[in-house]
Design a protein around this motif. Structure first.
Motif, PDB file in Angstrom:
ATOM      1  N   ALA A  92      21.101  64.542 -63.777  1.00  0.00           N
ATOM      2  CA  ALA A  92      22.126  64.157 -64.739  1.00  0.00           C
ATOM      3  C   ALA A  92      21.460  63.959 -66.090  1.00  0.00           C
ATOM      4  CB  ALA A  92      22.831  62.876 -64.297  1.00  0.00           C
ATOM      5  N   GLY A  93      22.022  64.547 -67.129  1.00  0.00           N
ATOM      6  CA  GLY A  93      21.438  64.409 -68.448  1.00  0.00           C
ATOM      7  C   GLY A  93      20.108  65.131 -68.529  1.00  0.00           C
ATOM      8  N   GLU A  94      19.068  64.418 -68.968  1.00  0.00           N
ATOM      9  CA  GLU A  94      17.746  65.007 -69.086  1.00  0.00           C
ATOM     10  C   GLU A  94      16.919  64.845 -67.819  1.00  0.00           C
ATOM     11  OE1 GLU A  94      15.843  63.358 -72.465  1.00  0.00           O
ATOM     12  OE2 GLU A  94      17.258  64.233 -73.919  1.00  0.00           O
ATOM     13  N   ARG A  95      17.460  64.245 -66.795  1.00  0.00           N
ATOM     14  CA  ARG A  95      16.720  64.027 -65.555  1.00  0.00           C
ATOM     15  C   ARG A  95      16.748  65.296 -64.716  1.00  0.00           C
ATOM     16  NH1 ARG A  95      17.725  62.033 -60.397  1.00  0.00           N
ATOM     17  NH2 ARG A  95      19.949  61.805 -60.885  1.00  0.00           N
ATOM     18  N   LEU A  96      15.602  65.658 -64.158  1.00  0.00           N
ATOM     19  CA  LEU A  96      15.501  66.846 -63.321  1.00  0.00           C
ATOM     20  C   LEU A  96      16.152  66.604 -61.969  1.00  0.00           C
ATOM     21  CD1 LEU A  96      11.796  67.936 -63.983  1.00  0.00           C
ATOM     22  CD2 LEU A  96      13.868  69.043 -64.833  1.00  0.00           C
ATOM     23  N   PRO A  97      16.651  67.652 -61.321  1.00  0.00           N
ATOM     24  CA  PRO A  97      17.110  67.508 -59.935  1.00  0.00           C
ATOM     25  C   PRO A  97      15.950  67.087 -59.038  1.00  0.00           C
ATOM     26  CG  PRO A  97      17.896  69.552 -60.883  1.00  0.00           C
ATOM     27  CD  PRO A  97      16.899  69.003 -61.857  1.00  0.00           C
ATOM     28  N   VAL A  98      16.275  66.430 -57.954  1.00  0.00           N
ATOM     29  CA  VAL A  98      15.251  65.890 -57.050  1.00  0.00           C
ATOM     30  C   VAL A  98      15.456  66.492 -55.667  1.00  0.00           C
ATOM     31  CG1 VAL A  98      14.286  63.823 -55.983  1.00  0.00           C
ATOM     32  CG2 VAL A  98      15.089  63.754 -58.364  1.00  0.00           C
ATOM     33  N   GLU A 162       0.117  65.527 -58.648  1.00  0.00           N
ATOM     34  CA  GLU A 162       0.805  64.245 -58.616  1.00  0.00           C
ATOM     35  C   GLU A 162       1.262  63.799 -59.997  1.00  0.00           C
ATOM     36  OE1 GLU A 162       2.421  60.755 -56.860  1.00  0.00           O
ATOM     37  OE2 GLU A 162       1.914  62.792 -56.161  1.00  0.00           O
ATOM     38  N   PRO A 163       0.485  63.931 -61.083  1.00  0.00           N
ATOM     39  CA  PRO A 163       1.004  63.524 -62.391  1.00  0.00           C
ATOM     40  C   PRO A 163       2.294  64.258 -62.767  1.00  0.00           C
ATOM     41  CG  PRO A 163      -1.369  63.785 -62.508  1.00  0.00           C
ATOM     42  CD  PRO A 163      -0.947  64.324 -61.167  1.00  0.00           C
ATOM     43  N   GLY A 164       2.374  65.523 -62.444  1.00  0.00           N
ATOM     44  CA  GLY A 164       3.599  66.258 -62.731  1.00  0.00           C
ATOM     45  C   GLY A 164       4.768  65.774 -61.899  1.00  0.00           C
ATOM     46  N   ARG A 165       4.503  65.432 -60.629  1.00  0.00           N
ATOM     47  CA  ARG A 165       5.580  64.917 -59.768  1.00  0.00           C
ATOM     48  C   ARG A 165       6.109  63.596 -60.305  1.00  0.00           C
ATOM     49  NH1 ARG A 165       6.811  61.626 -55.430  1.00  0.00           N
ATOM     50  NH2 ARG A 165       4.818  60.527 -55.638  1.00  0.00           N
ATOM     51  N   LEU A 166       5.190  62.682 -60.678  1.00  0.00           N
ATOM     52  CA  LEU A 166       5.625  61.373 -61.168  1.00  0.00           C
ATOM     53  C   LEU A 166       6.374  61.500 -62.491  1.00  0.00           C
ATOM     54  CD1 LEU A 166       2.424  59.272 -60.308  1.00  0.00           C
ATOM     55  CD2 LEU A 166       4.586  59.373 -59.051  1.00  0.00           C
ATOM     56  N   ALA A 167       5.877  62.372 -63.395  1.00  0.00           N
ATOM     57  CA  ALA A 167       6.552  62.530 -64.682  1.00  0.00           C
ATOM     58  C   ALA A 167       7.931  63.149 -64.496  1.00  0.00           C
ATOM     59  CB  ALA A 167       5.697  63.382 -65.612  1.00  0.00           C
ATOM     60  N   GLY A 168       8.063  64.072 -63.578  1.00  0.00           N
ATOM     61  CA  GLY A 168       9.359  64.691 -63.343  1.00  0.00           C
ATOM     62  C   GLY A 168      10.368  63.738 -62.751  1.00  0.00           C
ATOM     63  N   LEU A 169       9.879  62.750 -61.974  1.00  0.00           N
ATOM     64  CA  LEU A 169      10.781  61.744 -61.392  1.00  0.00           C
ATOM     65  C   LEU A 169      11.046  60.584 -62.342  1.00  0.00           C
ATOM     66  CD1 LEU A 169       9.318  61.571 -57.762  1.00  0.00           C
ATOM     67  CD2 LEU A 169      11.385  62.766 -58.519  1.00  0.00           C
ATOM     68  N   GLY A 170      10.389  60.577 -63.517  1.00  0.00           N
ATOM     69  CA  GLY A 170      10.562  59.486 -64.471  1.00  0.00           C
ATOM     70  C   GLY A 170       9.786  58.254 -64.117  1.00  0.00           C
ATOM     71  N   LEU A 171       8.717  58.400 -63.306  1.00  0.00           N
ATOM     72  CA  LEU A 171       7.887  57.274 -62.895  1.00  0.00           C
ATOM     73  C   LEU A 171       6.643  57.200 -63.784  1.00  0.00           C
ATOM     74  CD1 LEU A 171       8.112  57.737 -59.010  1.00  0.00           C
ATOM     75  CD2 LEU A 171       9.481  56.227 -60.460  1.00  0.00           C
ATOM     76  N   PRO A 172       6.021  56.023 -63.902  1.00  0.00           N
ATOM     77  CA  PRO A 172       4.811  55.910 -64.718  1.00  0.00           C
ATOM     78  C   PRO A 172       3.676  56.726 -64.125  1.00  0.00           C
ATOM     79  CG  PRO A 172       5.221  53.869 -63.513  1.00  0.00           C
ATOM     80  CD  PRO A 172       6.448  54.705 -63.340  1.00  0.00           C
ATOM     81  N   LEU A 191       9.317  62.627 -48.851  1.00  0.00           N
ATOM     82  CA  LEU A 191       8.783  62.811 -50.193  1.00  0.00           C
ATOM     83  C   LEU A 191       9.869  63.350 -51.108  1.00  0.00           C
ATOM     84  CD1 LEU A 191       6.180  62.773 -51.988  1.00  0.00           C
ATOM     85  CD2 LEU A 191       5.910  65.202 -51.375  1.00  0.00           C
ATOM     86  N   ASP A 192       9.875  62.842 -52.353  1.00  0.00           N
ATOM     87  CA  ASP A 192      10.786  63.337 -53.381  1.00  0.00           C
ATOM     88  C   ASP A 192       9.997  64.174 -54.383  1.00  0.00           C
ATOM     89  OD1 ASP A 192      12.862  62.020 -52.192  1.00  0.00           O
ATOM     90  OD2 ASP A 192      12.800  60.281 -53.529  1.00  0.00           O
ATOM     91  N   LEU A 193      10.540  65.330 -54.709  1.00  0.00           N
ATOM     92  CA  LEU A 193       9.890  66.238 -55.646  1.00  0.00           C
ATOM     93  C   LEU A 193      10.862  66.618 -56.756  1.00  0.00           C
ATOM     94  CD1 LEU A 193       8.104  68.650 -53.120  1.00  0.00           C
ATOM     95  CD2 LEU A 193       7.004  66.905 -54.544  1.00  0.00           C
ATOM     96  N   PRO A 194      10.433  66.557 -58.017  1.00  0.00           N
ATOM     97  CA  PRO A 194      11.299  67.067 -59.088  1.00  0.00           C
ATOM     98  C   PRO A 194      11.374  68.590 -59.014  1.00  0.00           C
ATOM     99  CG  PRO A 194       9.162  66.452 -59.967  1.00  0.00           C
ATOM    100  CD  PRO A 194       9.161  66.034 -58.534  1.00  0.00           C
ATOM    101  N   VAL A 195      12.518  69.137 -59.382  1.00  0.00           N
ATOM    102  CA  VAL A 195      12.776  70.572 -59.229  1.00  0.00           C
ATOM    103  C   VAL A 195      12.955  71.189 -60.613  1.00  0.00           C
ATOM    104  CG1 VAL A 195      14.338  72.295 -58.285  1.00  0.00           C
ATOM    105  CG2 VAL A 195      13.808  70.244 -56.961  1.00  0.00           C
ATOM    106  N   TYR A 196      12.144  72.204 -60.902  1.00  0.00           N
ATOM    107  CA  TYR A 196      12.293  72.937 -62.161  1.00  0.00           C
ATOM    108  C   TYR A 196      13.342  74.051 -62.039  1.00  0.00           C
ATOM    109  CZ  TYR A 196       7.881  70.616 -63.333  1.00  0.00           C
ATOM    110  OH  TYR A 196       6.898  69.683 -63.580  1.00  0.00           O
ATOM    111  N   HIS A 197      13.434  74.628 -60.860  1.00  0.00           N
ATOM    112  CA  HIS A 197      14.412  75.703 -60.625  1.00  0.00           C
ATOM    113  C   HIS A 197      14.621  75.810 -59.122  1.00  0.00           C
ATOM    114  CE1 HIS A 197      16.677  79.377 -61.503  1.00  0.00           C
ATOM    115  NE2 HIS A 197      16.091  79.914 -60.448  1.00  0.00           N
TER     116      HIS A 197
END
Length: 852
Positions: A92-98, A162-172, A191-197
């Motif tokens: 939703a908004g600028e947040r990536l799908p998970v 892991e840094p990319g996963r955390l940044a995509g989920l909006g985590l520190p 495990l939750d993963l941010p999705v680019y496509h």
């Protein structure tokens, strides 16, 4: 970083590189293609899922590491998970799908081998055409997971660190451990993963094109099979003798039974001709094709096809099926016929009026022909300019002008002046016809008046040879001719003429010139009359007038040109479609007994096709007549049996016009004079691969073996050097039978002798060419150990618990140099690329053996 210029003083600089944690989204335009496509069904389970990116360096652009032995892990990876155990939460908004992964060990690949499944591709620009839309380079992410059949999957591009996963989920994102993978063996189950496509697809049953087409069994329909030998005919009705064991034919397969004996054909001829009444038959059996053959009876007809069609009970039954087809679809057929009628009815109304005008004009013309020649010529004077003599190619008016008869004598005004009951005709006793005869016989009807001596005319002055002026006598110039008190204009005119007279008197006189009178020939009244009557016959004039306004359909040439047009509509609906819908056994009797996963070759029964086409056109003619359609019942309305709409070359119609060209035996009139054979395929391969290429190619002898003809190197393929033949017609039978018909120029079976000139034909089943696909063969292609990439299959490789290819594991019964953890992604792409596959089957393997 420390930098030095030309070996001089060095200087330290602080640089900051961007990594996976700095990526918040992926531009959708970077995704060029996905394999399989989004929402695809019946996807081959043995293929790898892949995604192509427009940037050739994108998979390694933000990798926070250096290459190790030419191996570089990408910063993103393609994963494929089951939609039954995993799900995607849309952003939703600028947040990536998970992507929510329920069991990491069962769904996700080993990231330590991710370097092997990301590669770049560079197109050979030397072979690209100018203006081609193919990108010159791209990158590709591949997921080497063994998919299950009949399962829905989610494919997603996710971060591999892991840094990319955390940044995509909006985590520190912690400052340390930037090289840590997004998951490993120590990762918890969920495990939750941010999705680019991402996209979804569904797999089909097991088996690829190679395995499915190789599964087809070669079947030859010999005489001992149940196929083609069903539906026994028993014509013992209406007093006909029984024919035990006779088989009903189909459009495919041959029916070699001869014509019944004279006992049967004699009784049937009597029944059809109506000379003998059959018990239980209120009307005689129909004589199929009677109007097209222009025959009233069957006895004594000279046309062999008409005899075979009506005296052979098999083909009489086939013709009756054609009648049934028209009756079942009569409304649709008549709608198509009425839509083509156009202006035929208006033209027929004009033709009928022309017939009336021709008859009435003939009566009047006969009465006028009894008039004397002179009266007839004068009566026709107004139309002489429009009548041409067919011999001299001149109009009758020009013939009159060249004769002694002045054109005024044939004018309407002169005819009215000397009409018999007119005042001048009564007083003088002359009429126009008598005067025309006199003028035509004597050039000097009126005696020429003399001229006073010394008086010249304008013709004398203008005559050739007149070299001097002639004296002119002006009696009017005397003083007595002028009024005592003339007006001013008259006085001026008198003075001018007197001056001219004085000038003329000064010129010496010349001798008068006598000009010869032209002698004009008389008008040949008899020939003139004959031409006039012949060219004004209503049968000629009315017909020419109507032909200028009405043109009949092609081939319409009746004896009487004013006969109303008998139209025959053209209906291009293929008969085979409705025939098969009525019963598939009419295509091939017993076709339901064709084994599954089988292919066979069957010749076309040309007699069957012609018989059903005669029955169709026979009944269509009856229906047109019943509905009041203008027809003589001889037109061929339907010319097509097979659906040839996709044929690249050759005739689209199957039969020519029956009433014009059919003179031989039944089965010899098809437009295609080539050998017609039909390939029958029953199997899963066409359902899974509906775009499979099927074609025929000639065989050639290679070291005593028949092989498909190959194109000579360095030459472009042409019809002469590489004459591939694609299906001329075809169709499908539910649920899983496909037929493809071929027109081949020579014997399809060929000769088994290598010294023979005709080695026959191969039939080729080829996988349609598509974009680059990657995967492994579903099954082993050989029973012996393989030695090359073509033998790579899922049973030959090691598979991880998550059903991904494990490069650490050994190969089974396969020797492939370079396989293992040291293989590069380019090597794996080349080994796993699935190239188009084809199978070639010779016609002799599909046809029954030739009996001596």
């Amino acid at each position: 970083m420390t930098a030095a210029v030309n070996g001089g003083q060095s200087k330290s600089l602080d640089l900051q590189l961007q990594g996976p944690a700095d990526v918040t989204a992926l531009d959708p335009r970077l995704v060029v293609r996905t394999q399989p496509t989004a929402g695809a069904i019946e996807v081959e389970p043995h293929f790898f899922c892949a995604v192509e990116l427009s940037s050739p360096s994108l998979p390694w652009m933000f990798t926070p590491a250096a290459a190790n032995l030419h191996r570089l892990r990408p910063w993103l990876v393609l994963v494929v998970v089951s939609a039954e155990t995993c799900s995607i939460d849309p952003g939703a908004g600028e947040r990536l799908p998970v992507l929510h992964v329920a069991q990491v060990s069962a769904e996700l690949p080993d990231l330590s081998q991710s370097y092997a499944w990301a590669h770049a591709q560079v197109a050979d620009v030397a072979h690209l055409k100018a203006g081609a839309a193919v990108p010159t380079s791209l990158s590709r992410l591949v997921c080497p997971r063994r998919l299950s059949s009949r399962t829905t999957y989610i494919a997603a591009i996710v971060p591999a660190f892991e840094p990319g996963r955390l940044a995509g989920l909006g985590l520190p994102v912690p400052a340390a451990d930037t090289m840590q993978p997004a998951w490993d063996a120590a990762t918890p189950a969920a495990l939750d993963l941010p999705v680019y496509h991402s996209w979804t697809f569904t797999t089909g049953d097991d088996g690829d094109f190679e395995s499915l087409v190789s599964r087809l069994k070669r079947v030859s329909l010999s005489g001992d099979t149940a196929i083609g030998r069903l539906a026994i005919i028993d014509p013992a009705a209406g007093g006909l003798p029984a024919l035990p064991g006779w088989r009903f034919p189909g459009a495919l397969g041959l029916c070699p039974d001869p014509l019944p004996g004279p006992n049967f054909t004699g009784v049937l001829t009597s029944l059809v001709d109506g000379t003998v009444a059959a018990p239980g038959l209120p009307v005689p059996p129909p004589l199929y094709g009677r109007w097209h053959a222009a025959e009233r009876t069957l006895a004594g007809t000279p046309k062999p096809w008409l005899k075979r069609l009506n005296l052979d009970p098999r083909y009489r039954a086939v013709a009756s099926i054609g009648t049934r087809l028209v009756q079942d679809h009569q409304e649709a057929l008549m709608t198509a016929a009425w839509q083509q009628i156009g202006q035929v009815e208006a033209a027929n109304a004009l033709l009928r009026q022309a017939q009336l005008a021709r008859h009435a004009g003939t009566v009047v013309h006969t009465a006028l022909a009894r008039l004397p020649t002179e009266a007839l010529i004068q009566l026709a004077g107004a139309m002489l300019t429009r009548i041409s003599d067919p011999v001299t190619r001149t109009t009758l008016a020009s013939q009159v002008a060249a004769s002694r008869v002045p054109p005024a004598l044939v004018s309407g005004a002169f005819r009215r002046l000397l009409r018999p009951r007119g005042p001048l005709g009564r007083r003088s006793g002359w009429n126009a016809g008598r005067l025309l005869t006199l003028v035509n016989g004597n050039d000097h009807v009126v005696t020429p008046r003399g001229r006073p001596e010394g008086l010249f005319t304008i013709d004398d002055i203008a005559a050739p040879g007149a070299t001097r002026w002639c004296r002119i006598t002006f009696d009017m110039l005397s003083e007595r001719a002028v009024h005592p008190r003339p007006p001013a204009s008259a006085v001026q005119w008198r003075a001018t003429l007197l001056a001219a007279l004085a000038l003329q008197r000064s010129i010496p006189p010349c001798a008068p010139v006598e000009l010869p009178r032209p002698v004009r020939p008389p008008l040949d009244l008899d020939s003139f009359r004959a031409t006039l009557l012949a060219e004004t016959t209503p049968a000629r004039t009315v017909t020419a007038r109507v032909k200028a306004r009405v043109s009949g359909p092609p081939g319409w040439a009746p004896e009487d040109p004013l006969t109303p047009i008998m139209a025959a509509p053209r209906i291009d609906t293929p008969v085979a479609r409705d025939l098969i819908a009525l019963s598939p056994d009419l295509l091939l009797p017993g076709i339901a007994a064709l084994p599954t996963e089988a292919v066979t070759l069957v010749p076309v029964n040309k007699r069957f096709i012609e018989a059903v086409m005669v029955g169709v056109n026979h009944e269509m003619a009856r229906e047109l007549l019943w509905r009041g359609y203008p027809t003589d019942q001889r037109g061929t309305c339907m010319h097509r049996f097979w659906n040839r709409s996709g044929a690249a070359t050759g005739p689209v119609d199957d039969i020519p016009a029956i009433d014009q060209t059919w003179t031989g035996e039944l089965g010899t009139h098809l437009l295609s004079d080539m050998q017609q054979v039909v390939l029958l395929i029953r199997g899963e391969v066409l359902r899974r691969y509906p775009r499979m290429l099927i074609y025929a190619t000639p065989a050639e002898w290679v070291h005593g073996q028949r092989r498909p003809a190959t194109q000579p190197p360095g030459k472009l393929p042409t019809s002469a050097t590489f004459p591939e033949r694609y299906p001329a017609f075809g169709g499908t039978l539910a649920p899983d039978v496909t037929y493809a018909g071929f027109d081949l120029p020579d014997d399809v079976r060929g000769d088994p002798d290598p010294a023979a000139a005709s080695p026959g034909w191969f039939f080729v089943f080829q996988q349609p060419p598509t974009e680059a696909r990657f995967g492994l063969d579903a099954t082993k292609s050989e029973t012996v150990p393989g030695v090359g990439p073509a033998d790579l299959s899922w049973p030959a490789v090691a598979i991880s618990p998550s059903r991904h290819v494990d490069l650490e594991g050994p190969l089974t019964d396969l020797v492939l140099k370079g396989w293992g953890p040291f293989a590069t992604s380019a090597d794996l792409a080349a080994w796993c690329q699935q190239r188009p596959f084809r199978v070639c089957v010779h016609a002799s393997d599909l046809l029954p053996p030739v009996t001596p």
